[in-house]
Design an enzyme around this catalytic site. Structure first.
Site, short mmCIF file in Angstrom:
data_model
loop_
_atom_site.label_atom_id
_atom_site.label_comp_id
_atom_site.label_asym_id
_atom_site.label_seq_id
_atom_site.Cartn_x
_atom_site.Cartn_y
_atom_site.Cartn_z
N VAL A 238 -29.56 -27.00 -41.48
CA VAL A 238 -30.53 -26.35 -42.37
C VAL A 238 -29.98 -25.01 -42.88
O VAL A 238 -30.13 -24.68 -44.07
CB VAL A 238 -31.89 -26.16 -41.66
CG1 VAL A 238 -32.91 -25.55 -42.62
CG2 VAL A 238 -32.41 -27.48 -41.13
N GLU B 274 -43.34 -23.27 -43.61
CA GLU B 274 -43.60 -24.54 -44.32
C GLU B 274 -42.64 -25.64 -43.88
O GLU B 274 -43.02 -26.80 -43.74
CB GLU B 274 -43.47 -24.29 -45.84
CG GLU B 274 -43.71 -25.50 -46.70
CD GLU B 274 -45.14 -26.01 -46.59
OE1 GLU B 274 -46.06 -25.28 -46.93
OE2 GLU B 274 -45.32 -27.17 -46.12
N ASP C 184 -40.77 -33.81 -30.95
CA ASP C 184 -40.70 -33.15 -32.25
C ASP C 184 -42.00 -33.39 -33.05
O ASP C 184 -42.60 -32.45 -33.58
CB ASP C 184 -39.47 -33.67 -33.01
CG ASP C 184 -39.35 -33.07 -34.38
OD1 ASP C 184 -38.92 -31.90 -34.47
OD2 ASP C 184 -39.70 -33.73 -35.38
N GLY D 16 -27.75 -35.85 -40.37
CA GLY D 16 -28.34 -34.52 -40.16
C GLY D 16 -29.85 -34.54 -40.01
O GLY D 16 -30.53 -33.55 -40.24
N GLY E 261 -33.45 -33.48 -43.08
CA GLY E 261 -32.23 -33.45 -43.89
C GLY E 261 -31.99 -32.06 -44.45
O GLY E 261 -32.91 -31.25 -44.60
N GLY F 207 -40.39 -31.34 -43.18
CA GLY F 207 -39.15 -31.00 -43.90
C GLY F 207 -39.44 -30.44 -45.28
O GLY F 207 -40.06 -29.39 -45.43
N LYS G 85 -45.15 -30.80 -34.27
CA LYS G 85 -45.65 -30.74 -35.65
C LYS G 85 -47.17 -31.00 -35.70
O LYS G 85 -47.87 -30.30 -36.42
CB LYS G 85 -44.89 -31.74 -36.51
CG LYS G 85 -43.42 -31.31 -36.71
CD LYS G 85 -42.58 -32.44 -37.27
CE LYS G 85 -41.15 -31.99 -37.53
NZ LYS G 85 -40.24 -33.11 -37.79
N GLU H 88 -32.55 -33.91 -34.07
CA GLU H 88 -32.44 -32.62 -33.38
C GLU H 88 -31.12 -32.58 -32.62
O GLU H 88 -30.51 -33.62 -32.36
CB GLU H 88 -33.60 -32.47 -32.38
CG GLU H 88 -34.97 -32.47 -33.03
CD GLU H 88 -35.13 -31.36 -34.03
OE1 GLU H 88 -35.02 -30.18 -33.66
OE2 GLU H 88 -35.37 -31.65 -35.21
N1 HSE Z 1 -35.46 -34.06 -36.23
C1 HSE Z 1 -36.48 -33.83 -37.19
C2 HSE Z 1 -36.91 -35.16 -37.79
C3 HSE Z 1 -35.98 -32.88 -38.24
O1 HSE Z 1 -36.18 -36.14 -37.60
O2 HSE Z 1 -37.96 -35.24 -38.42
C4 HSE Z 1 -37.04 -32.39 -39.20
O3 HSE Z 1 -38.02 -31.65 -38.55
#
Ligand code: HSE
Length: 377
Positions: free
Chosen positions: A12, A124, A196, A182, A298, A129, A200, A185
Protein backbone atom coordinates in the site's frame (compact mmCIF):
# COMPACT_ATOMS: atom_id res chain seq x y z
CA UNK A 1 3.15 23.30 -1.44
CA UNK A 2 1.75 20.76 1.06
CA UNK A 3 4.34 18.32 2.42
CA UNK A 4 3.37 14.83 3.48
CA UNK A 5 5.10 11.65 4.64
CA UNK A 6 4.39 7.97 4.11
CA UNK A 7 5.14 5.48 6.91
CA UNK A 8 5.89 2.13 5.25
CA UNK A 9 6.81 1.18 1.70
CA UNK A 10 5.06 -2.18 1.33
CA UNK A 11 2.22 -2.89 -1.09
CA UNK A 12 0.00 0.00 0.00
CA UNK A 13 2.82 2.43 0.85
CA UNK A 14 4.43 2.13 -2.58
CA UNK A 15 0.94 2.52 -4.06
CA UNK A 16 0.43 5.77 -2.12
CA UNK A 17 3.63 7.18 -3.62
CA UNK A 18 2.57 5.98 -7.08
CA UNK A 19 -0.89 7.58 -6.84
CA UNK A 20 0.60 10.95 -5.78
CA UNK A 21 3.04 10.69 -8.70
CA UNK A 22 0.55 9.43 -11.31
CA UNK A 23 -2.20 11.94 -10.47
CA UNK A 24 -0.07 14.89 -9.29
CA UNK A 25 -1.83 17.51 -11.41
CA UNK A 26 -5.31 16.42 -10.56
CA UNK A 27 -4.46 16.19 -6.85
CA UNK A 28 -2.86 19.67 -6.91
CA UNK A 29 -6.00 21.10 -8.59
CA UNK A 30 -8.27 19.53 -5.96
CA UNK A 31 -6.08 20.55 -3.01
CA UNK A 32 -5.38 24.03 -4.41
CA UNK A 33 -1.59 23.62 -4.33
CA UNK A 34 0.95 20.92 -5.24
CA UNK A 35 1.57 18.07 -2.78
CA UNK A 36 5.07 16.73 -2.17
CA UNK A 37 5.84 13.41 -0.53
CA UNK A 38 8.80 14.67 1.48
CA UNK A 39 9.68 11.45 3.33
CA UNK A 40 9.04 7.73 3.11
CA UNK A 41 9.82 5.80 6.30
CA UNK A 42 11.15 2.27 5.86
CA UNK A 43 14.07 0.37 7.35
CA UNK A 44 14.83 -1.45 4.08
CA UNK A 45 17.17 -0.15 1.39
CA UNK A 46 15.27 1.51 -1.46
CA UNK A 47 18.18 3.65 -2.70
CA UNK A 48 17.78 2.14 -6.21
CA UNK A 49 14.39 3.87 -6.67
CA UNK A 50 14.17 7.25 -8.47
CA UNK A 51 12.85 8.68 -5.18
CA UNK A 52 15.36 6.73 -3.06
CA UNK A 53 16.66 9.99 -1.53
CA UNK A 54 13.33 10.50 0.25
CA UNK A 55 13.70 7.43 2.43
CA UNK A 56 14.41 7.82 6.13
CA UNK A 57 14.76 5.15 8.78
CA UNK A 58 14.42 7.49 11.78
CA UNK A 59 10.78 8.33 12.50
CA UNK A 60 11.72 11.40 14.58
CA UNK A 61 12.85 13.16 11.36
CA UNK A 62 9.21 13.17 10.26
CA UNK A 63 7.83 13.81 13.73
CA UNK A 64 10.03 16.87 14.21
CA UNK A 65 9.54 18.39 10.76
CA UNK A 66 6.85 21.08 11.09
CA UNK A 67 6.51 21.25 7.29
CA UNK A 68 4.92 17.78 7.27
CA UNK A 69 1.25 18.22 8.11
CA UNK A 70 -0.31 14.98 6.88
CA UNK A 71 1.07 11.45 7.27
CA UNK A 72 -0.03 8.12 5.74
CA UNK A 73 0.42 5.19 8.15
CA UNK A 74 0.54 2.13 5.92
CA UNK A 75 2.88 -0.05 7.98
CA UNK A 76 0.22 -2.36 9.39
CA UNK A 77 0.24 -4.01 12.81
CA UNK A 78 -0.29 -2.44 16.20
CA UNK A 79 3.29 -2.01 17.45
CA UNK A 80 5.34 0.71 15.77
CA UNK A 81 2.27 1.77 13.77
CA UNK A 82 0.45 2.62 17.02
CA UNK A 83 3.40 4.48 18.51
CA UNK A 84 4.10 6.50 15.36
CA UNK A 85 0.43 7.33 14.77
CA UNK A 86 0.11 8.58 18.33
CA UNK A 87 3.28 10.65 18.07
CA UNK A 88 2.19 12.16 14.73
CA UNK A 89 -1.20 13.15 16.17
CA UNK A 90 0.42 14.58 19.31
CA UNK A 91 2.78 16.56 17.05
CA UNK A 92 -0.30 18.10 15.36
CA UNK A 93 -0.17 16.08 12.14
CA UNK A 94 -3.21 14.39 10.61
CA UNK A 95 -2.85 10.66 10.01
CA UNK A 96 -4.60 8.62 7.31
CA UNK A 97 -4.41 4.84 7.34
CA UNK A 98 -5.39 1.51 5.82
CA UNK A 99 -4.48 -0.24 9.09
CA UNK A 100 -7.71 -1.96 10.12
CA UNK A 101 -6.07 -3.83 13.00
CA UNK A 102 -4.98 -0.57 14.61
CA UNK A 103 -8.28 1.24 13.95
CA UNK A 104 -10.33 -1.70 15.26
CA UNK A 105 -8.27 -2.15 18.44
CA UNK A 106 -7.09 1.39 19.34
CA UNK A 107 -9.30 3.60 17.14
CA UNK A 108 -11.24 5.29 19.96
CA UNK A 109 -8.03 6.31 21.73
CA UNK A 110 -6.38 7.66 18.56
CA UNK A 111 -9.56 9.52 17.57
CA UNK A 112 -9.64 11.09 21.04
CA UNK A 113 -6.05 12.33 20.65
CA UNK A 114 -6.89 13.65 17.16
CA UNK A 115 -9.84 15.51 18.69
CA UNK A 116 -7.71 17.05 21.44
CA UNK A 117 -5.10 18.16 18.88
CA UNK A 118 -7.73 19.31 16.35
CA UNK A 119 -6.29 17.12 13.60
CA UNK A 120 -7.76 14.26 11.59
CA UNK A 121 -7.39 10.51 11.95
CA UNK A 122 -9.01 9.06 8.82
CA UNK A 123 -9.27 5.42 7.77
CA UNK A 124 -11.46 4.99 4.68
CA UNK A 125 -8.97 2.43 3.31
CA UNK A 126 -9.29 0.23 6.39
CA UNK A 127 -12.59 -1.27 5.17
CA UNK A 128 -13.21 -2.38 1.60
CA UNK A 129 -9.84 -1.24 0.17
CA UNK A 130 -10.68 1.19 -2.64
CA UNK A 131 -14.44 1.15 -2.03
CA UNK A 132 -15.89 4.33 -0.54
CA UNK A 133 -17.94 3.02 2.41
CA UNK A 134 -16.96 4.77 5.65
CA UNK A 135 -17.46 8.33 4.43
CA UNK A 136 -20.74 7.49 2.61
CA UNK A 137 -22.01 5.74 5.75
CA UNK A 138 -21.07 8.68 7.98
CA UNK A 139 -22.26 11.40 5.62
CA UNK A 140 -24.72 10.20 3.00
CA UNK A 141 -26.49 7.80 5.38
CA UNK A 142 -26.18 10.12 8.38
CA UNK A 143 -29.96 10.61 8.63
CA UNK A 144 -30.54 6.85 9.07
CA UNK A 145 -30.51 4.47 11.96
CA UNK A 146 -28.34 1.63 10.61
CA UNK A 147 -30.30 -1.60 11.00
CA UNK A 148 -27.96 -4.12 9.42
CA UNK A 149 -24.60 -4.43 7.66
CA UNK A 150 -23.75 -7.49 5.55
CA UNK A 151 -20.54 -7.61 3.62
CA UNK A 152 -17.91 -9.55 1.77
CA UNK A 153 -15.09 -7.77 3.55
CA UNK A 154 -11.98 -9.73 2.66
CA UNK A 155 -10.56 -9.82 -0.85
CA UNK A 156 -8.14 -12.68 -0.26
CA UNK A 157 -10.76 -15.17 0.91
CA UNK A 158 -13.24 -14.14 -1.78
CA UNK A 159 -10.48 -14.59 -4.36
CA UNK A 160 -9.58 -18.03 -2.95
CA UNK A 161 -13.22 -19.18 -2.91
CA UNK A 162 -13.78 -17.90 -6.48
CA UNK A 163 -10.65 -19.67 -7.78
CA UNK A 164 -11.58 -22.91 -6.00
CA UNK A 165 -15.21 -22.90 -7.10
CA UNK A 166 -14.89 -21.73 -10.71
CA UNK A 167 -11.43 -22.94 -11.73
CA UNK A 168 -10.89 -25.91 -9.45
CA UNK A 169 -7.64 -24.35 -8.14
CA UNK A 170 -6.45 -25.80 -4.82
CA UNK A 171 -6.74 -23.73 -1.64
CA UNK A 172 -2.93 -23.51 -1.32
CA UNK A 173 -2.39 -22.37 -4.94
CA UNK A 174 -5.18 -19.80 -4.75
CA UNK A 175 -3.69 -18.40 -1.54
CA UNK A 176 -0.23 -18.17 -3.14
CA UNK A 177 -1.76 -16.26 -6.05
CA UNK A 178 -3.56 -13.87 -3.66
CA UNK A 179 -0.23 -13.23 -1.93
CA UNK A 180 1.54 -12.62 -5.27
CA UNK A 181 -1.20 -10.14 -6.21
CA UNK A 182 -0.62 -8.19 -2.99
CA UNK A 183 -4.08 -8.97 -1.55
CA UNK A 184 -3.13 -11.02 1.50
CA UNK A 185 -1.93 -9.81 4.89
CA UNK A 186 1.72 -10.35 5.86
CA UNK A 187 0.47 -13.32 7.86
CA UNK A 188 -2.39 -14.67 5.69
CA UNK A 189 -3.84 -16.48 8.71
CA UNK A 190 -5.57 -13.16 9.41
CA UNK A 191 -7.35 -13.49 6.07
CA UNK A 192 -8.25 -17.16 5.97
CA UNK A 193 -9.29 -17.42 9.63
CA UNK A 194 -11.55 -14.37 9.27
CA UNK A 195 -9.66 -12.00 11.61
CA UNK A 196 -9.23 -9.34 8.92
CA UNK A 197 -12.97 -9.36 8.10
CA UNK A 198 -13.65 -9.34 11.85
CA UNK A 199 -11.64 -6.13 12.30
CA UNK A 200 -13.56 -4.57 9.41
CA UNK A 201 -17.04 -5.47 10.69
CA UNK A 202 -15.94 -4.21 14.13
CA UNK A 203 -14.98 -0.83 12.63
CA UNK A 204 -18.26 -0.58 10.71
CA UNK A 205 -20.15 -1.50 13.89
CA UNK A 206 -18.22 1.10 15.94
CA UNK A 207 -19.28 3.74 13.43
CA UNK A 208 -22.84 2.52 12.93
CA UNK A 209 -23.71 1.97 16.59
CA UNK A 210 -21.45 4.53 18.30
CA UNK A 211 -19.52 2.38 20.78
CA UNK A 212 -16.50 0.09 20.50
CA UNK A 213 -17.02 -3.46 19.25
CA UNK A 214 -13.87 -5.26 20.36
CA UNK A 215 -12.68 -7.54 17.52
CA UNK A 216 -11.39 -9.98 20.17
CA UNK A 217 -14.97 -10.46 21.37
CA UNK A 218 -16.69 -10.55 17.98
CA UNK A 219 -17.35 -14.18 16.93
CA UNK A 220 -15.13 -15.09 14.00
CA UNK A 221 -14.90 -18.11 11.71
CA UNK A 222 -12.88 -18.22 8.47
CA UNK A 223 -12.94 -20.36 5.34
CA UNK A 224 -10.54 -23.17 6.26
CA UNK A 225 -13.31 -25.67 7.07
CA UNK A 226 -15.22 -25.16 3.81
CA UNK A 227 -15.03 -28.32 1.71
CA UNK A 228 -15.65 -28.78 -2.03
CA UNK A 229 -18.44 -31.17 -1.02
CA UNK A 230 -20.26 -28.32 0.76
CA UNK A 231 -19.65 -25.99 -2.20
CA UNK A 232 -21.30 -28.56 -4.47
CA UNK A 233 -24.18 -29.36 -2.09
CA UNK A 234 -24.86 -25.63 -1.64
CA UNK A 235 -24.85 -25.22 -5.44
CA UNK A 236 -27.43 -28.00 -5.86
CA UNK A 237 -29.68 -26.25 -3.34
CA UNK A 238 -29.38 -22.90 -5.21
CA UNK A 239 -26.75 -21.19 -3.05
CA UNK A 240 -23.13 -20.07 -3.14
CA UNK A 241 -20.83 -19.97 -0.09
CA UNK A 242 -19.28 -16.62 0.88
CA UNK A 243 -17.44 -15.34 3.95
CA UNK A 244 -19.72 -12.67 5.40
CA UNK A 245 -19.18 -10.04 8.08
CA UNK A 246 -22.51 -9.07 9.56
CA UNK A 247 -23.88 -6.70 12.18
CA UNK A 248 -27.56 -6.60 13.14
CA UNK A 249 -29.06 -3.91 15.35
CA UNK A 250 -31.65 -5.01 17.93
CA UNK A 251 -34.53 -2.86 19.21
CA UNK A 252 -32.78 -2.18 22.53
CA UNK A 253 -29.72 -0.70 20.74
CA UNK A 254 -27.48 -3.74 21.24
CA UNK A 255 -26.22 -5.54 18.13
CA UNK A 256 -25.05 -8.93 16.93
CA UNK A 257 -21.72 -8.76 15.10
CA UNK A 258 -19.82 -11.72 13.68
CA UNK A 259 -17.91 -13.19 10.74
CA UNK A 260 -18.75 -16.62 9.31
CA UNK A 261 -19.19 -18.45 6.01
CA UNK A 262 -22.81 -18.20 4.82
CA UNK A 263 -24.92 -19.73 2.11
CA UNK A 264 -26.18 -16.94 -0.14
CA UNK A 265 -29.08 -17.48 -2.58
CA UNK A 266 -27.68 -17.38 -6.12
CA UNK A 267 -29.95 -14.48 -7.07
CA UNK A 268 -28.77 -12.31 -4.09
CA UNK A 269 -26.52 -9.37 -5.14
CA UNK A 270 -23.73 -10.58 -2.81
CA UNK A 271 -23.65 -13.96 -4.60
CA UNK A 272 -22.30 -12.29 -7.77
CA UNK A 273 -19.30 -10.74 -6.00
CA UNK A 274 -16.22 -12.64 -7.23
CA UNK A 275 -12.43 -12.56 -7.06
CA UNK A 276 -10.83 -9.76 -5.03
CA UNK A 277 -14.01 -7.70 -5.09
CA UNK A 278 -15.79 -6.78 -1.88
CA UNK A 279 -19.37 -5.61 -1.42
CA UNK A 280 -21.03 -4.09 1.60
CA UNK A 281 -24.81 -3.79 1.99
CA UNK A 282 -25.95 -1.27 4.55
CA UNK A 283 -29.61 -1.24 5.53
CA UNK A 284 -30.68 2.21 6.76
CA UNK A 285 -34.14 2.68 8.29
CA UNK A 286 -34.90 5.40 5.74
CA UNK A 287 -32.91 4.24 2.69
CA UNK A 288 -33.40 0.49 2.84
CA UNK A 289 -30.46 -1.48 1.44
CA UNK A 290 -27.59 0.47 -0.14
CA UNK A 291 -24.73 -1.52 -1.67
CA UNK A 292 -21.07 -0.54 -2.12
CA UNK A 293 -18.97 -2.60 -4.51
CA UNK A 294 -15.39 -2.56 -5.79
CA UNK A 295 -11.86 -3.85 -5.32
CA UNK A 296 -11.42 -4.71 -1.67
CA UNK A 297 -7.63 -5.17 -1.70
CA UNK A 298 -4.58 -4.48 -3.81
CA UNK A 299 -1.98 -1.78 -4.15
CA UNK A 300 -3.52 1.07 -6.12
CA UNK A 301 -7.15 0.51 -5.09
CA UNK A 302 -6.25 0.74 -1.39
CA UNK A 303 -3.76 3.56 -1.97
CA UNK A 304 -6.47 5.55 -3.75
CA UNK A 305 -8.54 5.60 -0.55
CA UNK A 306 -5.51 6.57 1.60
CA UNK A 307 -4.59 9.46 -0.72
CA UNK A 308 -8.20 10.69 -0.88
CA UNK A 309 -8.23 10.78 2.95
CA UNK A 310 -4.95 12.72 2.90
CA UNK A 311 -6.50 15.24 0.50
CA UNK A 312 -9.52 15.48 2.79
CA UNK A 313 -7.23 16.10 5.77
CA UNK A 314 -5.51 18.88 3.79
CA UNK A 315 -8.92 20.42 3.06
CA UNK A 316 -9.93 20.16 6.74
CA UNK A 317 -6.81 21.61 8.33
CA UNK A 318 -8.78 24.23 10.26
CA UNK A 319 -11.90 22.24 11.07
CA UNK A 320 -11.41 18.54 11.76
CA UNK A 321 -13.91 15.89 10.76
CA UNK A 322 -15.87 14.85 13.86
CA UNK A 323 -15.43 11.05 13.86
CA UNK A 324 -15.49 9.19 17.17
CA UNK A 325 -16.99 6.30 19.11
CA UNK A 326 -17.14 5.20 22.75
CA UNK A 327 -14.70 3.03 24.67
CA UNK A 328 -16.92 -0.07 24.77
CA UNK A 329 -18.42 0.66 28.19
CA UNK A 330 -21.96 0.44 26.77
CA UNK A 331 -21.34 -3.27 26.03
CA UNK A 332 -23.47 -3.22 22.87
CA UNK A 333 -22.21 -6.58 21.53
CA UNK A 334 -24.95 -9.18 21.95
CA UNK A 335 -24.08 -12.89 22.28
CA UNK A 336 -24.95 -14.82 19.09
CA UNK A 337 -26.97 -17.55 20.87
CA UNK A 338 -30.33 -15.86 20.29
CA UNK A 339 -29.75 -14.82 16.65
CA UNK A 340 -32.29 -16.56 14.40
CA UNK A 341 -31.27 -17.87 10.97
CA UNK A 342 -32.07 -20.53 8.47
CA UNK A 343 -29.34 -23.19 8.50
CA UNK A 344 -27.55 -25.39 5.99
CA UNK A 345 -26.95 -28.77 7.63
CA UNK A 346 -25.04 -31.74 6.22
CA UNK A 347 -24.86 -35.00 8.13
CA UNK A 348 -22.50 -37.79 7.12
CA UNK A 349 -24.05 -40.04 4.46
CA UNK A 350 -27.11 -37.80 3.99
CA UNK A 351 -28.03 -35.10 1.48
CA UNK A 352 -27.58 -31.59 2.84
CA UNK A 353 -30.71 -29.61 3.72
CA UNK A 354 -31.80 -26.09 4.54
CA UNK A 355 -33.76 -25.90 7.77
CA UNK A 356 -35.09 -23.38 10.29
CA UNK A 357 -35.36 -20.57 11.06
CA UNK A 358 -34.07 -21.24 14.54
CA UNK A 359 -31.66 -19.60 16.96
CA UNK A 360 -27.95 -20.36 17.07
CA UNK A 361 -28.36 -22.11 20.43
CA UNK A 362 -31.23 -24.27 19.14
CA UNK A 363 -29.35 -25.18 15.94
CA UNK A 364 -26.15 -26.05 17.81
CA UNK A 365 -28.05 -28.38 20.14
CA UNK A 366 -30.21 -29.96 17.44
CA UNK A 367 -27.36 -30.51 14.95
CA UNK A 368 -24.48 -31.23 17.33
CA UNK A 369 -23.63 -34.32 15.22
CA UNK A 370 -23.64 -32.53 11.82
CA UNK A 371 -20.59 -32.82 9.55
CA UNK A 372 -21.16 -29.24 8.36
CA UNK A 373 -23.43 -26.44 9.42
CA UNK A 374 -23.64 -22.87 8.08
CA UNK A 375 -25.97 -19.94 8.38
CA UNK A 376 -28.10 -19.00 5.37
CA UNK A 377 -28.32 -15.28 4.61
N1 HSE B 1 -5.86 -8.76 3.23
C1 HSE B 1 -6.92 -7.83 3.00
C2 HSE B 1 -7.94 -8.47 2.08
C3 HSE B 1 -6.36 -6.57 2.42
O1 HSE B 1 -7.62 -9.50 1.47
O2 HSE B 1 -9.06 -7.99 1.99
C4 HSE B 1 -7.35 -5.44 2.33
O3 HSE B 1 -7.79 -5.03 3.59
Amino acid sequence: MVKVAVLGHGTVGSGVYEVFDMNAERIARAVGEPVEVKYVLDLRDFSHLPYGHKFVSDFSVIENDPEVTVVAEVMGGVGAAYEFTKRCLLAGKSVCTSNKELVATRGEELLQIAKEKNVNYLFEASVGGGIPVIRPMLQCLAANEILEIRGILNGTTNYILSEMIHKGVSFEDALKQAQANGYAEKDPTADIEGHDACRKISILSDLAFGDKFDPNEVSCEGITKITLQDVEEAGKLGYVIKLIGRAVRCDDGTAYAYVAPHLIPKEHPLAAVEDVFNAIMIDGNATGDVMFYGKGAGKLATASAVVADMMDAMAHREKRRPVEWGDGSKHLLRPLGTLESKWYVRKDGQAAEITGPMTTDEAQTKFADAAAMMRVL
